[in-house]
Write a protein that holds these residues in place. Structure first.
Motif, PDB file in Angstrom:
ATOM      1  N   PRO B  42      16.727  -6.267   7.068  1.00 45.12           N
ATOM      2  CA  PRO B  42      16.110  -5.021   7.537  1.00 45.12           C
ATOM      3  C   PRO B  42      16.506  -4.632   8.960  1.00 45.12           C
ATOM      4  O   PRO B  42      16.799  -3.474   9.221  1.00 45.12           O
ATOM      5  N   TYR B  43      16.527  -5.583   9.883  1.00 45.30           N
ATOM      6  CA  TYR B  43      16.915  -5.259  11.247  1.00 45.30           C
ATOM      7  C   TYR B  43      18.149  -6.081  11.578  1.00 45.30           C
ATOM      8  O   TYR B  43      18.067  -7.285  11.783  1.00 45.30           O
ATOM      9  N   GLU B  44      19.280  -5.377  11.650  1.00 50.97           N
ATOM     10  CA  GLU B  44      20.525  -6.108  11.852  1.00 50.97           C
ATOM     11  C   GLU B  44      20.547  -6.743  13.242  1.00 50.97           C
ATOM     12  O   GLU B  44      21.026  -7.867  13.402  1.00 50.97           O
ATOM     13  N   CYS B  45      20.018  -6.032  14.237  1.00 50.84           N
ATOM     14  CA  CYS B  45      20.045  -6.548  15.601  1.00 50.84           C
ATOM     15  C   CYS B  45      18.630  -6.849  16.074  1.00 50.84           C
ATOM     16  O   CYS B  45      18.218  -6.426  17.148  1.00 50.84           O
ATOM     17  N   GLY B  46      17.851  -7.529  15.250  1.00 47.37           N
ATOM     18  CA  GLY B  46      16.487  -7.815  15.672  1.00 47.37           C
ATOM     19  C   GLY B  46      16.063  -9.182  15.205  1.00 47.37           C
ATOM     20  O   GLY B  46      16.892 -10.071  15.000  1.00 47.37           O
ATOM     21  N   MET B  47      14.763  -9.325  15.060  1.00 50.83           N
ATOM     22  CA  MET B  47      14.256 -10.614  14.584  1.00 50.83           C
ATOM     23  C   MET B  47      14.633 -10.831  13.129  1.00 50.83           C
ATOM     24  O   MET B  47      14.720  -9.883  12.351  1.00 50.83           O
ATOM     25  N   ASP B  48      14.852 -12.077  12.772  1.00 52.32           N
ATOM     26  CA  ASP B  48      15.077 -12.383  11.361  1.00 52.32           C
ATOM     27  C   ASP B  48      13.756 -12.234  10.619  1.00 52.32           C
ATOM     28  O   ASP B  48      12.716 -12.671  11.110  1.00 52.32           O
ATOM     29  N   PRO B  49      13.787 -11.582   9.466  1.00 53.12           N
ATOM     30  CA  PRO B  49      12.525 -11.379   8.735  1.00 53.12           C
ATOM     31  C   PRO B  49      11.921 -12.693   8.249  1.00 53.12           C
ATOM     32  O   PRO B  49      12.642 -13.628   7.888  1.00 53.12           O
ATOM     33  N   ILE B  50      10.602 -12.742   8.290  1.00 52.91           N
ATOM     34  CA  ILE B  50       9.877 -13.933   7.817  1.00 52.91           C
ATOM     35  C   ILE B  50       9.143 -13.539   6.550  1.00 52.91           C
ATOM     36  O   ILE B  50       8.258 -12.680   6.583  1.00 52.91           O
ATOM     37  N   GLY B  51       9.501 -14.129   5.454  1.00 55.31           N
ATOM     38  CA  GLY B  51       8.806 -13.867   4.193  1.00 55.31           C
ATOM     39  C   GLY B  51       9.089 -12.473   3.661  1.00 55.31           C
ATOM     40  O   GLY B  51      10.064 -11.827   4.043  1.00 55.31           O
ATOM     41  N   GLN B  52       8.209 -11.996   2.787  1.00 58.54           N
ATOM     42  CA  GLN B  52       8.375 -10.700   2.138  1.00 58.54           C
ATOM     43  C   GLN B  52       7.812  -9.580   3.000  1.00 58.54           C
ATOM     44  O   GLN B  52       6.900  -9.791   3.796  1.00 58.54           O
ATOM     45  N   ALA B  53       8.364  -8.378   2.794  1.00 54.66           N
ATOM     46  CA  ALA B  53       7.851  -7.220   3.533  1.00 54.66           C
ATOM     47  C   ALA B  53       6.499  -6.792   2.983  1.00 54.66           C
ATOM     48  O   ALA B  53       5.669  -6.251   3.702  1.00 54.66           O
ATOM     49  N   ARG B  54       6.299  -7.018   1.693  1.00 56.36           N
ATOM     50  CA  ARG B  54       5.090  -6.493   1.066  1.00 56.36           C
ATOM     51  C   ARG B  54       4.000  -7.544   1.051  1.00 56.36           C
ATOM     52  O   ARG B  54       3.755  -8.214   0.059  1.00 56.36           O
ATOM     53  N   LYS B  55       3.367  -7.657   2.191  1.00 59.40           N
ATOM     54  CA  LYS B  55       2.229  -8.556   2.324  1.00 59.40           C
ATOM     55  C   LYS B  55       0.966  -7.706   2.394  1.00 59.40           C
ATOM     56  O   LYS B  55       1.023  -6.570   2.836  1.00 59.40           O
ATOM     57  N   PRO B  56      -0.173  -8.262   2.014  1.00 61.01           N
ATOM     58  CA  PRO B  56      -1.421  -7.502   2.189  1.00 61.01           C
ATOM     59  C   PRO B  56      -1.658  -7.199   3.666  1.00 61.01           C
ATOM     60  O   PRO B  56      -1.523  -8.078   4.508  1.00 61.01           O
ATOM     61  N   PHE B  57      -1.999  -5.936   3.929  1.00 58.01           N
ATOM     62  CA  PHE B  57      -2.255  -5.522   5.304  1.00 58.01           C
ATOM     63  C   PHE B  57      -3.641  -5.973   5.746  1.00 58.01           C
ATOM     64  O   PHE B  57      -4.528  -6.185   4.937  1.00 58.01           O
ATOM     65  N   SER B  58      -3.820  -6.060   7.041  1.00 57.48           N
ATOM     66  CA  SER B  58      -5.122  -6.399   7.590  1.00 57.48           C
ATOM     67  C   SER B  58      -6.107  -5.254   7.370  1.00 57.48           C
ATOM     68  O   SER B  58      -5.723  -4.085   7.352  1.00 57.48           O
ATOM     69  N   VAL B  59      -7.362  -5.603   7.207  1.00 54.96           N
ATOM     70  CA  VAL B  59      -8.405  -4.602   6.969  1.00 54.96           C
ATOM     71  C   VAL B  59      -8.613  -3.720   8.201  1.00 54.96           C
ATOM     72  O   VAL B  59      -9.165  -2.627   8.106  1.00 54.96           O
ATOM     73  N   LYS B  60      -8.119  -4.182   9.344  1.00 53.75           N
ATOM     74  CA  LYS B  60      -8.245  -3.389  10.581  1.00 53.75           C
ATOM     75  C   LYS B  60      -7.578  -2.029  10.440  1.00 53.75           C
ATOM     76  O   LYS B  60      -8.108  -1.024  10.894  1.00 53.75           O
ATOM     77  N   PHE B  61      -6.402  -2.022   9.775  1.00 49.67           N
ATOM     78  CA  PHE B  61      -5.698  -0.757   9.571  1.00 49.67           C
ATOM     79  C   PHE B  61      -6.539   0.176   8.711  1.00 49.67           C
ATOM     80  O   PHE B  61      -6.528   1.378   8.903  1.00 49.67           O
ATOM     81  N   TYR B  62      -7.255  -0.412   7.784  1.00 49.34           N
ATOM     82  CA  TYR B  62      -8.034   0.362   6.833  1.00 49.34           C
ATOM     83  C   TYR B  62      -9.144   1.134   7.552  1.00 49.34           C
ATOM     84  O   TYR B  62      -9.378   2.310   7.262  1.00 49.34           O
ATOM     85  N   ILE B  63      -9.804   0.484   8.505  1.00 47.90           N
ATOM     86  CA  ILE B  63     -10.867   1.163   9.258  1.00 47.90           C
ATOM     87  C   ILE B  63     -10.298   2.355  10.006  1.00 47.90           C
ATOM     88  O   ILE B  63     -10.860   3.455   9.983  1.00 47.90           O
ATOM     89  N   ILE B  64      -9.160   2.130  10.655  1.00 48.79           N
ATOM     90  CA  ILE B  64      -8.544   3.218  11.414  1.00 48.79           C
ATOM     91  C   ILE B  64      -8.208   4.371  10.482  1.00 48.79           C
ATOM     92  O   ILE B  64      -8.470   5.545  10.797  1.00 48.79           O
ATOM     93  N   ALA B  65      -7.677   4.052   9.291  1.00 47.20           N
ATOM     94  CA  ALA B  65      -7.308   5.103   8.340  1.00 47.20           C
ATOM     95  C   ALA B  65      -8.537   5.872   7.867  1.00 47.20           C
ATOM     96  O   ALA B  65      -8.517   7.100   7.775  1.00 47.20           O
TER      97      ALA B  65
END
Lengths: 170, 119
Positions: B42-65
């Motif tokens: 995903p990011y050629e010049c960045g951090m190496d990805p750890i695990g899958q991109a599709r992880k459950p999001f934190s509920v914190k985002f849900y409150i903001i939404a």
């Protein structure tokens, strides 16, 4: 003539996008197609000379509600949707049958009844002359003042409910 | 209002979508296609990805939404109000003040509860 062309174009795109919403296996892709559907619906509202609803459609549905949809998709444990393929034969047959019945009913209604209701206080010509948003605003802030203020209480309840449900530790 | 009055908005949408499509199309025909494992992350010049991109999001985002939607709906009522604001005079100002004041109670509640904190 031009408006008919626009309507047909929007209706076709809306229908195709709506079908794509339900055939996608990836829920995020479904959500993206739903945004296209909602945008095209906003266009159809514009053709019905309801610009206020069209703008609200884009702002609230294509904006805020889609954000919530995406968050719910992200919040749930994903990758499970791939296992949700129904292999039940009876369910499929029954679904197609009931869908056909519904389609037949809609067809019967459209072929037998002339779909034209009686005109209310605000026919299209009057609304077009006064301006759609102005008409909505004038009614909302004079005749429907109390419901409008109650909406604020309803939103307050929604805020409190969201916090209480999501923030267990408080 | 005629439907042709919305031509500027239509042109805006066409240009926005068209620019994205033309950019993707041009880069696909002009650029070279040499796939390496480094390019496909995903990011050629960045951090190496750890695990899958599709992880459950934190509920914190849900409150903001959720809060975003509620205050978005509040803002929706401001548009028709702004259109006939001058016509309603002081009466309109007072009723909108009451409306905002009730929602402000909710905002204070959210703030005091620390729902906007990122703990």
């Amino acid at each position: 003539m031009f408006e008919t062309f626009l309507f047909v174009l929007l209706a076709v795109v809306t229908t195709i996008a709506a079908i794509l919403v339900i055939v996608q296996r990836n829920p995020v892709a479904s959500a993206i197609y739903l945004i296209i559907t909602l945008f095209c619906l906003a266009g159809i509202y514009l053709l019905l000379s309801a610009p206020f609803i069209a703008v609200i459609q884009v702002l609230v549905y294509a904006g805020a509600i889609m954000v919530l949809f995406l968050f719910v998709i992200m919040l749930l444990n994903l990758e499970k949707e791939k296992k949700l393929i129904y292999r039940n034969r009876l369910q499929k047959v029954l679904g197609v049958f009931l869908g056909g019945v519904l389609l037949a009913q809609i067809g019967m209604i459209f072929s037998s009844v002339l779909l034209e209701g009686s005109k209310g206080k605000f026919p299209a010509e009057k609304v077009a002359a006064l301006g759609n948003t102005e008409v909505v605003a004038r009614l909302l802030f004079t005749d429907f003042l109390l419901p409008f203020e109650i909406v604020s209480v309803l939103l307050l309840v929604a805020i409190v409910g969201a916090i209480v449900l999501a923030k267990k530790q408080i | 209002m005629m439907i042709t009055d919305y031509l500027p908005i239509f042109i805006f949408l066409v240009v926005a979508v068209g620019f994205a499509l033309v950019t993707i199309f041009l880069s696909s025909i002009i650029g070279k296609r040499k796939i390496t494992p480094q390019k496909m992350i995903p990011y050629e010049c960045g951090m190496d990805p750890i695990g899958q991109a599709r992880k459950p999001f934190s509920v914190k985002f849900y409150i903001i939404a959720m809060l975003f939607i509620i205050f978005d709906i509040e803002a929706v009522f401001l548009y028709p109000w702004a259109v006939i604001f001058k016509e309603l005079k002081i009466f309109g100002l007072v009723e909108m003040a009451i409306f905002i004041a009730i929602l402000l109670v909710g905002f204070v509640y959210v703030w005091k509860k620390g729902a906007l904190e990122w703990e």
